[in-house]
Design a protein around this motif. Structure first.
Motif, mmCIF file in Angstrom:
data_model
loop_
_atom_site.group_PDB
_atom_site.id
_atom_site.type_symbol
_atom_site.label_atom_id
_atom_site.label_comp_id
_atom_site.label_asym_id
_atom_site.label_seq_id
_atom_site.Cartn_x
_atom_site.Cartn_y
_atom_site.Cartn_z
ATOM 1 N N SER A 152 50.508 49.912 44.364
ATOM 2 C CA SER A 152 49.371 49.077 44.459
ATOM 3 C C SER A 152 49.542 47.776 43.669
ATOM 4 O O SER A 152 50.727 47.317 43.403
ATOM 5 C CB SER A 152 48.327 49.730 43.663
ATOM 6 N N THR B 169 49.233 46.780 40.880
ATOM 7 C CA THR B 169 49.792 46.920 39.436
ATOM 8 C C THR B 169 51.182 46.886 39.483
ATOM 9 O O THR B 169 52.142 46.495 38.718
ATOM 10 C CB THR B 169 49.119 48.256 39.072
ATOM 11 N N TRP C 8 52.558 43.508 38.832
ATOM 12 C CA TRP C 8 52.650 43.175 37.276
ATOM 13 C C TRP C 8 54.029 43.695 37.088
ATOM 14 O O TRP C 8 54.868 43.187 36.062
ATOM 15 C CB TRP C 8 51.484 43.926 36.607
ATOM 16 N N VAL D 28 41.599 35.247 40.606
ATOM 17 C CA VAL D 28 40.033 35.813 40.332
ATOM 18 C C VAL D 28 40.372 37.016 39.542
ATOM 19 O O VAL D 28 40.836 38.012 39.877
ATOM 20 C CB VAL D 28 39.587 36.171 41.741
ATOM 21 N N THR E 261 38.592 40.131 38.700
ATOM 22 C CA THR E 261 37.935 41.264 39.435
ATOM 23 C C THR E 261 36.543 41.599 38.540
ATOM 24 O O THR E 261 35.642 42.215 38.981
ATOM 25 C CB THR E 261 38.657 42.072 40.176
ATOM 26 N N ASP F 215 48.265 36.133 39.541
ATOM 27 C CA ASP F 215 47.808 37.419 40.092
ATOM 28 C C ASP F 215 46.568 37.192 41.160
ATOM 29 O O ASP F 215 45.542 36.638 40.594
ATOM 30 C CB ASP F 215 47.253 38.065 38.921
ATOM 31 N N GLN G 53 44.571 45.599 49.691
ATOM 32 C CA GLN G 53 43.209 46.122 50.205
ATOM 33 C C GLN G 53 42.163 45.289 49.904
ATOM 34 O O GLN G 53 41.008 45.692 50.164
ATOM 35 C CB GLN G 53 42.958 47.562 49.129
ATOM 36 N N LYS G 54 42.373 44.045 49.699
ATOM 37 C CA LYS G 54 41.416 43.213 49.471
ATOM 38 C C LYS G 54 41.550 42.195 50.450
ATOM 39 O O LYS G 54 41.080 42.393 51.455
ATOM 40 C CB LYS G 54 41.210 42.486 48.050
HETATM 41 C C1 LIG Z 1 42.730 40.865 39.638
HETATM 42 C C2 LIG Z 1 43.437 42.257 39.767
HETATM 43 N N1 LIG Z 1 44.578 42.470 39.490
HETATM 44 C C3 LIG Z 1 45.330 43.584 39.661
HETATM 45 C C4 LIG Z 1 44.765 44.603 39.995
HETATM 46 C C5 LIG Z 1 45.481 45.976 39.946
HETATM 47 O O1 LIG Z 1 45.337 46.378 41.614
HETATM 48 P P1 LIG Z 1 45.652 47.849 42.082
HETATM 49 O O2 LIG Z 1 44.324 48.535 41.553
HETATM 50 O O3 LIG Z 1 45.919 47.545 43.357
HETATM 51 O O4 LIG Z 1 46.919 48.380 41.243
HETATM 52 C C6 LIG Z 1 43.377 44.558 40.463
HETATM 53 C C7 LIG Z 1 42.649 45.602 41.030
HETATM 54 O O5 LIG Z 1 41.490 45.583 41.395
HETATM 55 C C8 LIG Z 1 42.710 43.305 40.296
HETATM 56 O O6 LIG Z 1 41.423 43.099 40.761
#
Ligand SMILES: Cc1ncc(COP(=O)(O)O)c(C=O)c1O
Length: 408
Positions: free
Chosen positions: A90, A92, A95, A165, A167, A194, A219-220
């Protein structure tokens, strides 16, 4: 037959693979309209591509699917030489991949506009980075002057990380302006963005703005079901990675493993480190082709469509007397809207009322703010207005608030 795309790449569209991907339009099963800030609503053809039958990750048919996805990722973030990494995981994981360029004790400046800035920092600290934060109050963003002052006060940041952004707050950072200041004041620092809630929905010019790394996920704004981590690294970032002196304390996210894999698939051959998510890559291939269908013009029209839809949603909520979490419209995301819930209403009740009308919205995240809710407006919900998703979410919000006896 090949189609010439704006980026100058010739892509196979009428191979057996291409034909199937572009001709299928199975109607979606009845479901709640997913208007959260990711996962977003997915195009029928993207979902159809996911039902590709079992295919070996070294099958000759799959090689161009992966290879083209790598090339198109470059086009979406607007880079010529940046190196994409498309890996099962995902956002994450992006990072965590920063452990490729950071070494124990390296200092990082985090331009922090909310919950995801905190969590990004937590990930970097796991790999031994010393993170300093520049934060603004909830809903606002640090100014270029704040960043300049931080870079003057402390020299030698290995990385400046910015959430494009966040979230959690819906705050949009001005990456172009921030990157300019960072380049002037701290030219050695890697600029890491990010873009999980921004790529595909907000303006981004990787090469022109001098970005070193962009992290995103499927997914976005990329319009693909969750499960793909997408990271693009500049040649400068790759040099930092190649010249590091200590061992990389990361196994799955290690670029030494992934770089040869990406290079192989781009050259239309296969190399194994860990099994790629074949069906997600089919889906990404289709979605990226849709995003890039009209070349750079189409890409900028797409960003404009997000601005327009965002304007409609924000005007509608403000028209209802509700207050946005972002304190300024220029500092507010175009792919989502964060709104304070009126004091007389409980956020879960509002979410439930909307769900009963067939619309899924999201609650707030754990930040120090009054209760709030979030609406996502990305991808097909905004670039295909004939679907009427924006209208549906606005009308449902209106009637749900009425039902809950809201008076502005
Ligand atoms: C700005 C931002 N960074 C990182 C993440 C982490 O992504 P994920 O939930 O796909 O691991 C998100 C998840 O919504 C996010 O909005």
């Amino acid at each position: 037959m090949h189609r010439r795309l704006a980026g100058g790449l010739s892509r196979t569209l009428c191979s057996s693979v291409g034909k199937r991907l572009f001709s299928t339009r199975t109607p979606l099963a009845k479901h709640k309209l997913c208007m959260i800030p990711g996962p977003i609503e997915f195009h029928e053809d993207v979902l159809a591509a996911m039902s590709t039958p079992a295919t070996s990750h070294v099958d000759p048919d799959f090689l161009p699917v992966f290879g083209e996805a790598i090339e198109m990722t470059r086009e979406v973030v607007r880079t010529d030489k940046g190196q994409p990494f498309l890996v099962a995981g995902s956002g994450t994981l992006g990072w965590d991949m920063m452990s490729n360029v950071l070494e124990e004790g390296d200092s990082t400046l985090m331009v922090n506009t909310g919950y995801f800035g905190d969590r990004f920092a937590e990930s970097l600290e796991t790999y031994g980075a010393n993170v300093h934060h520049v934060k603004a109050s909830i809903g606002s963003r640090p100014s270029t002057k704040d960043i300049e002052a931080a870079l003057v006060e402390h020299k030698g940041y290995k990385m400046v990380a910015i959430t494009h952004v966040d979230t959690s707050t819906g705050v949009l950072n001005d990456i172009q302006a921030l990157a300019q200041v960072i380049r002037q004041r701290s030219p050695e620092s890697l600029i890491v963005v990010d873009g999980v809630c921004a790529v595909g929905s907000e303006e981004l010019a990787f090469d022109d703005w001098g970005i070193d790394i962009v992290i995103t996920a499927s997914q976005k704004g990329l319009g693909v079901p969750p499960g793909l981590s997408v990271v693009v690294a500049s040649q400068r970032a790759l040099d930092v990675f190649k010249k590091r002196s200590s061992r990389i304390r990361n196994y799955y996210g290690n670029w030494n493993k992934w770089l040869p894999v990406m290079e192989a698939y781009e050259a239309r051959s296969a190399l194994y480190f860990a099994t790629p998510p074949v069906q997600l890559l089919y889906a990404l291939n289709v979605s990226l082709k849709q995003i890039l269908a009209n070349g750079p013009t189409g890409l900028s029209e797409r960003i404009d469509a997000h601005r327009k839809a965002s304007g409609q949603v924000k005007a509608a909520v403000q028209g209802l007397g509700l207050k946005l979490v972002p304190t300024s419209l220029e500092g507010a995301a175009n792919g989502m809207t964060a709104v304070y819930t009126p004091p007389s209403i409980k956020t879960p009740d509002l979410i439930e009322a909307m769900a009963k009308k067939g619309v899924q919205i999201a609650g707030g995240l754990p930040i120090k703010a009054e209760p709030y809710f979030r609406i996502g407006h990305m991808g097909i919900s905004v670039v295909e207005p004939e679907r009427k998703h924006i209208q549906h979410v606005i009308e449902s919000l209106h009637s749900s608030l009425n039902e809950l006896n809201y008076r502005s």
